[in-house]
Design an enzyme around this catalytic site. Structure first.
Site, PDB file in Angstrom:
ATOM      1  N   ILE A  51       0.899  -1.183  -0.074  1.00 44.43           N
ATOM      2  CA  ILE A  51      -0.062   0.012   0.169  1.00 44.43           C
ATOM      3  C   ILE A  51       0.796   1.262   0.188  1.00 44.43           C
ATOM      4  CG2 ILE A  51      -2.137   1.104   1.250  1.00 44.43           C
ATOM      5  CD1 ILE A  51      -2.456  -1.472   2.551  1.00 44.43           C
TER       6      ILE A  51
ATOM      7  N   ASP B 171      15.439   1.113   9.608  1.00 44.77           N
ATOM      8  CA  ASP B 171      14.390   0.538  10.471  1.00 44.77           C
ATOM      9  C   ASP B 171      13.534   1.733  11.273  1.00 44.77           C
ATOM     10  OD1 ASP B 171      13.132  -0.871  12.577  1.00 44.77           O
ATOM     11  OD2 ASP B 171      14.348  -2.247  12.603  1.00 44.77           O
TER      12      ASP B 171
ATOM     13  N   ASP C   3      -9.006  -2.379   9.954  1.00 42.93           N
ATOM     14  CA  ASP C   3     -10.152  -3.006  10.690  1.00 42.93           C
ATOM     15  C   ASP C   3      -9.978  -4.245  11.544  1.00 42.93           C
ATOM     16  OD1 ASP C   3      -9.498  -4.866   8.684  1.00 42.93           O
ATOM     17  OD2 ASP C   3     -11.550  -4.841   7.603  1.00 42.93           O
ATOM     18  N   GLU C   4      -8.884  -4.785  11.499  1.00 39.28           N
ATOM     19  CA  GLU C   4      -8.647  -5.997  12.413  1.00 39.28           C
ATOM     20  C   GLU C   4      -8.789  -5.622  14.016  1.00 39.28           C
ATOM     21  OE1 GLU C   4      -6.325  -9.165  10.736  1.00 39.28           O
ATOM     22  OE2 GLU C   4      -6.576  -8.139   8.566  1.00 39.28           O
TER      23      GLU C   4
ATOM     24  N   TYR D  98      -0.959  -9.920  15.120  1.00 43.71           N
ATOM     25  CA  TYR D  98      -0.979  -8.833  14.351  1.00 43.71           C
ATOM     26  C   TYR D  98      -1.655  -7.653  14.542  1.00 43.71           C
ATOM     27  CZ  TYR D  98      -2.302  -6.040  10.037  1.00 43.71           C
ATOM     28  OH  TYR D  98      -2.673  -5.223   9.231  1.00 43.71           O
TER      29      TYR D  98
ATOM     30  N   ALA E 295      -3.443  -7.334  17.358  1.00 49.51           N
ATOM     31  CA  ALA E 295      -2.902  -6.595  18.668  1.00 49.51           C
ATOM     32  C   ALA E 295      -1.904  -5.609  18.623  1.00 49.51           C
ATOM     33  CB  ALA E 295      -2.525  -7.951  19.869  1.00 49.51           C
TER      34      ALA E 295
ATOM     35  N   ASN F 117      -9.633  -5.010   4.456  1.00 45.58           N
ATOM     36  CA  ASN F 117      -8.584  -5.871   3.343  1.00 45.58           C
ATOM     37  C   ASN F 117      -8.368  -5.155   2.054  1.00 45.58           C
ATOM     38  OD1 ASN F 117      -9.554  -8.141   5.550  1.00 45.58           O
ATOM     39  ND2 ASN F 117      -8.333  -9.148   4.209  1.00 45.58           N
TER      40      ASN F 117
ATOM     41  N   LYS G 178      -0.651 -13.358   0.534  1.00 45.59           N
ATOM     42  CA  LYS G 178      -1.819 -12.889   0.884  1.00 45.59           C
ATOM     43  C   LYS G 178      -2.907 -13.664   0.100  1.00 45.59           C
ATOM     44  CE  LYS G 178      -0.364 -10.232   4.176  1.00 45.59           C
ATOM     45  NZ  LYS G 178      -0.052  -8.680   3.674  1.00 45.59           N
ATOM     46  N   LEU G 179      -4.133 -13.735   0.556  1.00 44.17           N
ATOM     47  CA  LEU G 179      -5.187 -14.789  -0.191  1.00 44.17           C
ATOM     48  C   LEU G 179      -5.469 -14.431  -1.621  1.00 44.17           C
ATOM     49  CD1 LEU G 179      -7.885 -16.593   0.036  1.00 44.17           C
ATOM     50  CD2 LEU G 179      -9.223 -14.409   0.030  1.00 44.17           C
TER      51      LEU G 179
HETATM   52  P1  NAD Z   1       3.389  -4.742   3.452  1.00 43.05           P
HETATM   53  O1  NAD Z   1       3.905  -5.957   4.160  1.00 43.05           O
HETATM   54  O2  NAD Z   1       3.029  -5.177   1.719  1.00 43.05           O
HETATM   55  O3  NAD Z   1       4.540  -3.803   3.563  1.00 43.05           O
HETATM   56  C1  NAD Z   1       5.164  -3.285   4.745  1.00 43.05           C
HETATM   57  C2  NAD Z   1       6.395  -2.653   4.351  1.00 43.05           C
HETATM   58  O4  NAD Z   1       6.804  -2.062   5.686  1.00 43.05           O
HETATM   59  C3  NAD Z   1       7.668  -3.321   3.646  1.00 43.05           C
HETATM   60  O5  NAD Z   1       7.909  -2.660   2.578  1.00 43.05           O
HETATM   61  C4  NAD Z   1       8.423  -3.540   4.846  1.00 43.05           C
HETATM   62  O6  NAD Z   1       9.801  -3.874   4.343  1.00 43.05           O
HETATM   63  C5  NAD Z   1       8.314  -2.418   5.693  1.00 43.05           C
HETATM   64  N1  NAD Z   1       8.787  -2.642   6.874  1.00 43.05           N
HETATM   65  C6  NAD Z   1       8.463  -3.679   7.942  1.00 43.05           C
HETATM   66  N2  NAD Z   1       8.867  -3.399   9.118  1.00 43.05           N
HETATM   67  C7  NAD Z   1       9.808  -2.254   8.944  1.00 43.05           C
HETATM   68  C8  NAD Z   1      10.548  -1.387   9.932  1.00 43.05           C
HETATM   69  N3  NAD Z   1      10.697  -1.764  11.064  1.00 43.05           N
HETATM   70  N4  NAD Z   1      11.178  -0.401   9.468  1.00 43.05           N
HETATM   71  C9  NAD Z   1      10.858   0.072   7.896  1.00 43.05           C
HETATM   72  N5  NAD Z   1      10.094  -0.534   7.376  1.00 43.05           N
HETATM   73  C10 NAD Z   1       9.408  -1.602   7.628  1.00 43.05           C
HETATM   74  O7  NAD Z   1       2.208  -4.232   3.985  1.00 43.05           O
HETATM   75  P2  NAD Z   1       0.917  -3.552   3.405  1.00 43.05           P
HETATM   76  O8  NAD Z   1      -0.154  -4.478   3.026  1.00 43.05           O
HETATM   77  O9  NAD Z   1       1.329  -2.567   2.398  1.00 43.05           O
HETATM   78  O10 NAD Z   1       0.304  -2.777   4.579  1.00 43.05           O
HETATM   79  C11 NAD Z   1       0.710  -1.278   5.042  1.00 43.05           C
HETATM   80  C12 NAD Z   1       0.221  -0.994   6.054  1.00 43.05           C
HETATM   81  O11 NAD Z   1      -1.203  -1.017   5.963  1.00 43.05           O
HETATM   82  C13 NAD Z   1       0.562  -1.643   7.403  1.00 43.05           C
HETATM   83  O12 NAD Z   1       0.580  -0.972   8.466  1.00 43.05           O
HETATM   84  C14 NAD Z   1      -0.730  -2.731   7.635  1.00 43.05           C
HETATM   85  O13 NAD Z   1      -1.072  -2.849   9.019  1.00 43.05           O
HETATM   86  C15 NAD Z   1      -1.822  -1.721   7.196  1.00 43.05           C
HETATM   87  N6  NAD Z   1      -3.065  -2.374   6.421  1.00 43.05           N
HETATM   88  C16 NAD Z   1      -2.831  -3.442   5.430  1.00 43.05           C
HETATM   89  C17 NAD Z   1      -4.005  -3.742   5.117  1.00 43.05           C
HETATM   90  C18 NAD Z   1      -3.928  -4.824   3.938  1.00 43.05           C
HETATM   91  O14 NAD Z   1      -5.285  -5.841   3.601  1.00 43.05           O
HETATM   92  N7  NAD Z   1      -2.815  -5.071   3.280  1.00 43.05           N
HETATM   93  C19 NAD Z   1      -5.212  -3.420   5.493  1.00 43.05           C
HETATM   94  C20 NAD Z   1      -5.555  -2.452   6.505  1.00 43.05           C
HETATM   95  C21 NAD Z   1      -4.314  -1.943   6.870  1.00 43.05           C
HETATM   96  P1  TYD Z   2      -5.496 -12.629   4.378  1.00 44.44           P
HETATM   97  O1  TYD Z   2      -5.108 -12.101   2.829  1.00 44.44           O
HETATM   98  O2  TYD Z   2      -4.025 -13.295   5.080  1.00 44.44           O
HETATM   99  O3  TYD Z   2      -5.712 -11.412   4.938  1.00 44.44           O
HETATM  100  P2  TYD Z   2      -6.384 -11.235   6.646  1.00 44.44           P
HETATM  101  O4  TYD Z   2      -6.285 -12.487   7.335  1.00 44.44           O
HETATM  102  O5  TYD Z   2      -5.648  -9.980   7.231  1.00 44.44           O
HETATM  103  O6  TYD Z   2      -7.853 -11.067   6.302  1.00 44.44           O
HETATM  104  O7  TYD Z   2      -6.565 -13.565   4.402  1.00 44.44           O
HETATM  105  C1  TYD Z   2      -7.953 -13.204   3.682  1.00 44.44           C
HETATM  106  C2  TYD Z   2      -8.906 -14.354   4.090  1.00 44.44           C
HETATM  107  O8  TYD Z   2      -8.641 -15.653   3.535  1.00 44.44           O
HETATM  108  C3  TYD Z   2      -8.898 -14.700   5.297  1.00 44.44           C
HETATM  109  O9  TYD Z   2     -10.243 -15.071   6.100  1.00 44.44           O
HETATM  110  C4  TYD Z   2      -7.943 -15.826   5.693  1.00 44.44           C
HETATM  111  C5  TYD Z   2      -8.268 -16.523   4.329  1.00 44.44           C
HETATM  112  N1  TYD Z   2      -7.107 -17.352   3.750  1.00 44.44           N
HETATM  113  C6  TYD Z   2      -7.478 -18.403   3.275  1.00 44.44           C
HETATM  114  O10 TYD Z   2      -8.413 -19.404   3.399  1.00 44.44           O
HETATM  115  N2  TYD Z   2      -6.127 -19.392   2.749  1.00 44.44           N
HETATM  116  C7  TYD Z   2      -5.078 -18.788   2.410  1.00 44.44           C
HETATM  117  O11 TYD Z   2      -3.895 -19.475   2.213  1.00 44.44           O
HETATM  118  C8  TYD Z   2      -4.822 -17.413   2.852  1.00 44.44           C
HETATM  119  C9  TYD Z   2      -3.601 -16.725   3.073  1.00 44.44           C
HETATM  120  C10 TYD Z   2      -5.929 -16.843   3.514  1.00 44.44           C
END
Ligand code: NAD
Ligand code: TYD
Length: 372
Positions: free
Chosen positions: A28, A79, A154-155, A177, A179, A206, A216-217
């Site tokens: 993101i 970091d 949202d989690e 996560y 928490a 999500n 991820k899924l």
């Molecule tokens: P991601 O895992 O793709 O990216 C996380 C990035 O943070 C990576 O580039 C990683 O190298 C960097 N990183 C990790 N630890 C670090 C540290 N200590 N110092 C500097 N950089 C560090 O995650 P994402 O899916 O892009 O999510 C981004 C943010 O959005 C997160 O805070 C996540 O909790 C939040 N979020 C994600 C989702 C989702 O569905 N992906 C939904 C809601 C909120």
């Molecule tokens: P995920 O993409 O890991 O996001 P989150 O757990 O943060 O919601 O998972 C999305 C949904 O898909 C979740 O209900 C868990 C499910 N899932 C599977 O059924 N199989 C898988 O291999 C994965 C990674 C997720």
């Protein structure tokens, strides 16, 4: 103008500003950076990213290939929990947008420590740096204190059986996560109350779209299906998620950064609340692959059944998502089909070890999932 809009930030964080974006090489965060720099409005961005397994500098390749945009990007490998690196970067920024986190629930079940170090200590280090800059602003050493935006999720509300979570609801995170994410945002809000820091929080749904790590899924199932590998569906597959396109998530974060009210939290809902099974059916239809690839595997421990957000507050601030799930999912499938080199690289390194630990026993004992 809405009630919330009337007390909004003054636009200091819009075009022409200098932003510090943490985790800007992730899914993101990199979309946020690409979209803002791609508008060519003079905004400068410094990214700090530790480049964990989830961080990938190639996610910023479109920016780095364009001289004008590349000239407004500084990339620091570092970091967020390291005060010596963070301090000078915050000193140069008008706002800090904190995307950095360990983001995968399944990994947090096996190895929670990094979630806490980045999600709590890292947030603390960023907040302390902002506090120092706020003191400098109070002493006339810089024009204004930095704004701090914490990207949360949202989690943090936990599993929501019915209805939609509102920003004032209790936080009941149920995985390491979520928490850690709850702890990080609570800490950030405490700095607003205690130190008067300019803090805003987003809680996104999500998210899906291009450059999403294949653990991820949605990207896991697309890339496995391309290779005709089994798709490991946890439990009955009736868990529900509300899907938000990554460009809408990044856009909402930018909107809250510019217009959100200090001390407030904003939900960022998606466009489609669906059971996982239906998401998988749609993916298979788009890919032209059979349901027989889907395996019912042992469930995730503590698996949250449903997330659902109420988006009234963000709408009142003037934000609307642009991407429907139907269009966004089709475009995402196209992107993975066209960018095989990107996802095959992400499925290298420790991928096989991770995959075996997460899915080896699950798949060995699995049967084809019934189609209901
Ligand atoms: P991601 O895992 O793709 O990216 C996380 C990035 O943070 C990576 O580039 C990683 O190298 C960097 N990183 C990790 N630890 C670090 C540290 N200590 N110092 C500097 N950089 C560090 O995650 P994402 O899916 O892009 O999510 C981004 C943010 O959005 C997160 O805070 C996540 O909790 C939040 N979020 C994600 C989702 C989702 O569905 N992906 C939904 C809601 C909120
Ligand atoms: P995920 O993409 O890991 O996001 P989150 O757990 O943060 O919601 O998972 C999305 C949904 O898909 C979740 O209900 C868990 C499910 N899932 C599977 O059924 N199989 C898988 O291999 C994965 C990674 C997720």
């Amino acid at each position: 103008m809405t009630e919330e809009g009337a007390d909004r930030a003054d636009g200091r964080f819009g075009p022409g500003s200098h932003l510090l974006v943490t985790g800007g090489a992730g899914f993101i965060g990199s979309c946020f950076v690409r979209d803002i720099l791609g508008r060519r409005d003079g905004t400068q961005i410094t990214v700090i990213d530790k480049l964990t397994y989830a961080g990938n500098r190639a996610n910023l390749a479109p920016v780095e290939a364009d001289a004008e945009q590349a000239g407004r990007l500084r990339f620091v490998v570092g970091d967020i929990a390291d005060p010596a690196v963070v301090g000078p970067l915050v000193a140069d920024a008008e706002a800090v947008v904190n995307f950095a986190a360990e983001s995968h629930v399944d990994r947090s079940i096996h190895d929670p420590e990094a979630f806490l170090v980045t999600g709590v200590i890292g947030v603390h280090v960023l907040l302390e740096a902002c506090r120092r800059e706020a003191a400098r602003a109070a002493g006339g050493e810089r024009p204004a204190a930095p704004r701090f935006l914490q990207v949360s999720t949202d989690e943090v509300y936990g599993s929501v059986e019915t209805g939609h979570s509102r920003e004032g609801d209790r936080l009941e995170p149920r995985s390491p996560y979520s928490a850690a994410k709850a702890a990080g945002e609570i800490l950030a809000r405490s700095y607003h109350v205690t130190h008067g820091l300019d803090v805003v929080v987003t809680r996104g749904s999500n998210t899906y779209g291009p450059y999403h790590h294949p653990e991820k899924l949605i990207p896991l199932f697309i890339t496995n299906a391309i290779d005709d590998r089994p798709l490991p569906l946890y439990g009955d597959g009736l868990q529900r998620r509300d899907w938000l396109h990554v460009a809408d998530h990044a856009g909402a974060v930018e909107h809250v950064l510019r217009f959100g009210r200090a001390g407030e939290v904003y939900n960022v809902p998606g466009e489609a609340e669906l059971p996982n099974r239906q998401v998988v059916e749609r993916l298979l239809d788009l890919l032209g692959k059979p349901w027989s690839l889907v395996r019912r595997v042992e469930d995730r421990p503590g698996h949250d059944r449903r997330y659902a957000l109420d988006g009234t507050k963000l709408r009142a601030l003037g934000w609307r998502n642009r991407m429907s799930f139907e269009t966004g999912l089709a475009a995402t499938v196209d992107w993975y089909q066209a960018n095989e080199a990107w996802w095959r690289a992400a499925r290298s390194g420790d991928w096989d070890t991770y995959y075996e630990r997460q899915y080896g026993a699950r798949l060995a004992g699995s049967a084809q999932a019934a189609r209901e």
